[in-house]
Design a protein around this motif. Structure first.
Motif, PDB file in Angstrom:
ATOM      1  N   ARG A 213       8.882  -3.642 -13.258  1.00 50.13           N
ATOM      2  CA  ARG A 213       7.671  -2.841 -13.458  1.00 50.13           C
ATOM      3  C   ARG A 213       8.124  -1.531 -13.778  1.00 50.13           C
ATOM      4  O   ARG A 213       8.957  -1.025 -12.920  1.00 50.13           O
ATOM      5  CB  ARG A 213       6.757  -2.985 -12.022  1.00 50.13           C
TER       6      ARG A 213
ATOM      7  N   ASP B  59       3.018   1.249 -14.791  1.00 53.16           N
ATOM      8  CA  ASP B  59       1.974   0.056 -14.558  1.00 53.16           C
ATOM      9  C   ASP B  59       2.139  -1.062 -15.737  1.00 53.16           C
ATOM     10  O   ASP B  59       1.384  -1.854 -15.853  1.00 53.16           O
ATOM     11  CB  ASP B  59       0.503   0.591 -14.901  1.00 53.16           C
TER      12      ASP B  59
ATOM     13  N   THR C 185       0.443  -5.011 -19.695  1.00 52.87           N
ATOM     14  CA  THR C 185       0.217  -3.439 -19.122  1.00 52.87           C
ATOM     15  C   THR C 185      -1.030  -3.679 -18.136  1.00 52.87           C
ATOM     16  O   THR C 185      -1.442  -4.429 -18.119  1.00 52.87           O
ATOM     17  CB  THR C 185      -0.137  -2.691 -20.324  1.00 52.87           C
TER      18      THR C 185
ATOM     19  N   ARG D  62      -2.092  -1.484 -11.970  1.00 57.60           N
ATOM     20  CA  ARG D  62      -2.220  -0.433 -10.957  1.00 57.60           C
ATOM     21  C   ARG D  62      -2.423  -0.479  -9.709  1.00 57.60           C
ATOM     22  O   ARG D  62      -2.444   0.101  -8.927  1.00 57.60           O
ATOM     23  CB  ARG D  62      -3.221   0.561 -11.853  1.00 57.60           C
ATOM     24  N   HIS D  63      -3.189  -2.043  -9.462  1.00 58.63           N
ATOM     25  CA  HIS D  63      -3.445  -2.136  -8.238  1.00 58.63           C
ATOM     26  C   HIS D  63      -2.944  -3.713  -8.002  1.00 58.63           C
ATOM     27  O   HIS D  63      -3.458  -4.509  -8.636  1.00 58.63           O
ATOM     28  CB  HIS D  63      -5.017  -2.055  -8.050  1.00 58.63           C
TER      29      HIS D  63
ATOM     30  N   ALA E  90       2.068  -3.848  -7.635  1.00 55.79           N
ATOM     31  CA  ALA E  90       1.728  -2.398  -8.268  1.00 55.79           C
ATOM     32  C   ALA E  90       2.420  -1.208  -7.592  1.00 55.79           C
ATOM     33  O   ALA E  90       2.504  -1.546  -6.266  1.00 55.79           O
ATOM     34  CB  ALA E  90       0.478  -2.257  -8.286  1.00 55.79           C
ATOM     35  N   GLU E  91       2.501  -0.220  -8.099  1.00 57.28           N
ATOM     36  CA  GLU E  91       3.110   0.772  -7.554  1.00 57.28           C
ATOM     37  C   GLU E  91       2.140   1.448  -6.512  1.00 57.28           C
ATOM     38  O   GLU E  91       0.939   1.555  -6.536  1.00 57.28           O
ATOM     39  CB  GLU E  91       3.214   1.871  -8.491  1.00 57.28           C
TER      40      GLU E  91
ATOM     41  N   ASP F  65      -5.956   5.777  -9.950  1.00 51.35           N
ATOM     42  CA  ASP F  65      -6.516   5.823 -11.086  1.00 51.35           C
ATOM     43  C   ASP F  65      -6.511   7.351 -11.591  1.00 51.35           C
ATOM     44  O   ASP F  65      -6.765   7.591 -12.714  1.00 51.35           O
ATOM     45  CB  ASP F  65      -7.853   5.090 -11.230  1.00 51.35           C
TER      46      ASP F  65
ATOM     47  N   TYR G 169      -3.646   8.575 -13.194  1.00 49.98           N
ATOM     48  CA  TYR G 169      -3.126   8.188 -14.461  1.00 49.98           C
ATOM     49  C   TYR G 169      -3.991   8.892 -15.345  1.00 49.98           C
ATOM     50  O   TYR G 169      -3.566   9.216 -16.639  1.00 49.98           O
ATOM     51  CB  TYR G 169      -3.446   6.743 -14.512  1.00 49.98           C
TER      52      TYR G 169
END
Length: 480
Positions: free
Chosen positions: A200, A203, A244, A247-248, A274-275, A320, A323
């Motif tokens: 990864r 995201d 892609t 994110r979560h 996710a990060e 979010d 980003y």
């Protein structure tokens, strides 16, 4: 038996990897004399003529050691090693370790090296968070995947390395402090198993897999819970898939191979996580300001500061928001402006081959906007001058050149020079690298060049065959 010293050069580090060296020794092919053997035994090894102990200052000094881009690392048990770090500028040749060793001038000599050539740092990974570790080796592709797990059931691939080993190898794990390994087991993979590894970046997840000999095509499935699956790629002959928007939470992936006999074979599921918010914020803080306009970068930093301080919102909403903050950034490339060059500024060193036109018309063919025309001088050593005269200095941050069709290699090695004294002295600004057919070649100068007189110097019989030349500079933000 007389012994002499010779300089030894060893390539020690690639542009991206790391190499840890603990000791090198020379050994003569034939048995040394009794006196030499006694000396060698005292130096820890019968038959050894010399030994350099990397990381030992006295040993390195005695052997005239030099090693740019390396550093000494202390081991847990008191051992030392010299680690070759990744080069600042990636180079296929890698770095150098230089030293001298005693050799036998008569007999064949052998060099033995004790090293750890394949390493990968795992930033932010701790045994406390993921106490289960696993190494998976795919013999067919020579890939070794490092995996970690919270519970020993769900595994996350944290690194993959190409490791061309023979079929029988010894492998192990090392700890930086006191540790006890439990529940240690070695499992044999099924023959022609489909092995999947995920990586990864922010995201974006990249899923990679091997190719069993009897596999024809592959289908990739994705899940958010490990139970319900959706197909995201069907019947591909590729060995990677990019996904892609992670994110979560987590995403699970598995790959099914369609086999030559009509059957299928499916991999075990693997998971991408996710990060964390901390990771997202840390990555945002590493954004390079040089790539963006000053105003947009300042707005971005202010927004990241606000998000980090807004502890009242949940982590997903703040992730979010980070980003979204990237949308504030405006590339510095938007400030690029073309440096204007007119026909009156340009002249080549000779008229056009085989003896027509003028120096001015010959040189202008490199700036006339037509890639089908090109300067073509009469001499093996030649040049094109661009003289701004009273107009002012020519400002250059970026250079673009288009080489002559079918003779692209002639542009390679041409040097851009600048002069502030009418050509009495010159400063090297850039040397054109390897050029290929039918494409523009771009280069960014190390710093802004501002000279009233520029010259493209060709000392390699390329006849100044530059079909098109463009100069670009970064405008000040208030001018943009």
């Amino acid at each position: 038996m007389p012994v002499t010293r010779r300089s030894v050069l060893a390539t020690a580090a690639t542009g991206t990897g790391a190499l840890a060296l603990t000791g090198w020794s020379w050994t003569a092919a034939d048995q040394a004399s009794a006196a030499e053997a006694a000396t060698a035994e005292a130096a820890e090894g019968a038959g050894r003529l010399d030994l350099i102990d990397f990381g030992n200052a006295d040993s390195e000094t005695a052997h005239d050691f030099t090693g740019p881009d390396t550093e000494v690392a202390d081991g847990h048990a008191g051992d030392r090693a010299r680690v070759a770090k990744p080069l600042a500028t990636t180079d296929i040749k890698g770095g150098d370790l230089r030293f001298t060793l005693a050799v036998d001038p008569v007999h064949q000599n052998y060099l033995t090296v004790k090293c750890s050539p394949i390493t990968r740092e795992l930033d932010g990974r701790t045994l406390a968070a993921t106490p289960y570790l696993r190494l998976v080796r795919d013999v067919s592709t020579h890939q070794v995947h490092g995996q970690v797990s919270v519970d020993g059931t769900t595994w996350v691939t944290v690194a993959s390395l190409l490791t061309p080993f023979p079929y029988a190898v010894y492998a192990g794990l090392a700890a930086t402090g006191d540790a006890t390994f439990a529940q240690v087991a070695v499992d044999r993979l099924k023959e022609d198993a489909v092995l999947v590894a995920v990586g990864r970046d922010a995201d974006t997840v990249t899923v990679r897999w091997n190719k069993p000999e009897d596999a024809l095509t592959f289908t990739v499935a994705r899940s958010t819970d490990g139970d319900s699956w959706e197909t995201v790629e069907s019947d591909t002959r590729a060995f990677a898939y990019e996904d892609t928007g992670l994110r979560h939470g987590e995403r699970y992936y598995r790959v099914s191979a369609t086999l030559v006999d009509g059957g299928t074979r499916t991999s075990a599921p693997t998971v991408a996580v996710a990060e964390t918010l901390a990771g997202v914020l840390a990555r945002a803080r590493k954004t390079d300001p040089a790539e963006w306009t000053k105003k947009s970068y300042a707005a971005f930093v202010a927004e990241v500061d606000r998000i980090e301080g807004d502890t009242g919102k949940d982590d997903d909403a703040r992730i979010d928001a980070v980003y979204a903050a990237y949308e504030l950034l405006v590339s510095r490339e938007t400030l690029l402006r073309r440096t204007q060059v007119t026909a009156s500024m340009v002249a080549a060193s000779t008229i056009e081959w085989p003896g027509r036109g003028t120096k001015e018309s010959n040189g202008w063919k490199g700036f006339d906007g037509d890639t089908a025309t090109y300067p073509d001088t009469l001499a093996a050593e030649s040049w094109i001058d661009i003289d701004a005269g009273d107009v002012g200095p020519l400002v250059v941050d970026k250079l673009r050149i288009f080489p002559r069709a079918n003779y692209a290699a002639r542009a390679t090695g041409t040097v851009l020079l600048g002069s502030s004294d009418g050509g009495l002295t010159w400063t090297d600004l850039h040397t054109i690298g390897t050029t290929s057919e039918g494409t523009w070649h771009e280069a960014t100068l190390p710093s802004t060049a501002s000279y009233p007189l520029l010259r493209f110097y060709d000392g390699h019989n390329g006849r100044c065959n530059l079909a098109e030349i463009e100069f670009w500079y970064y405008a000040a933000e208030e001018e943009a």
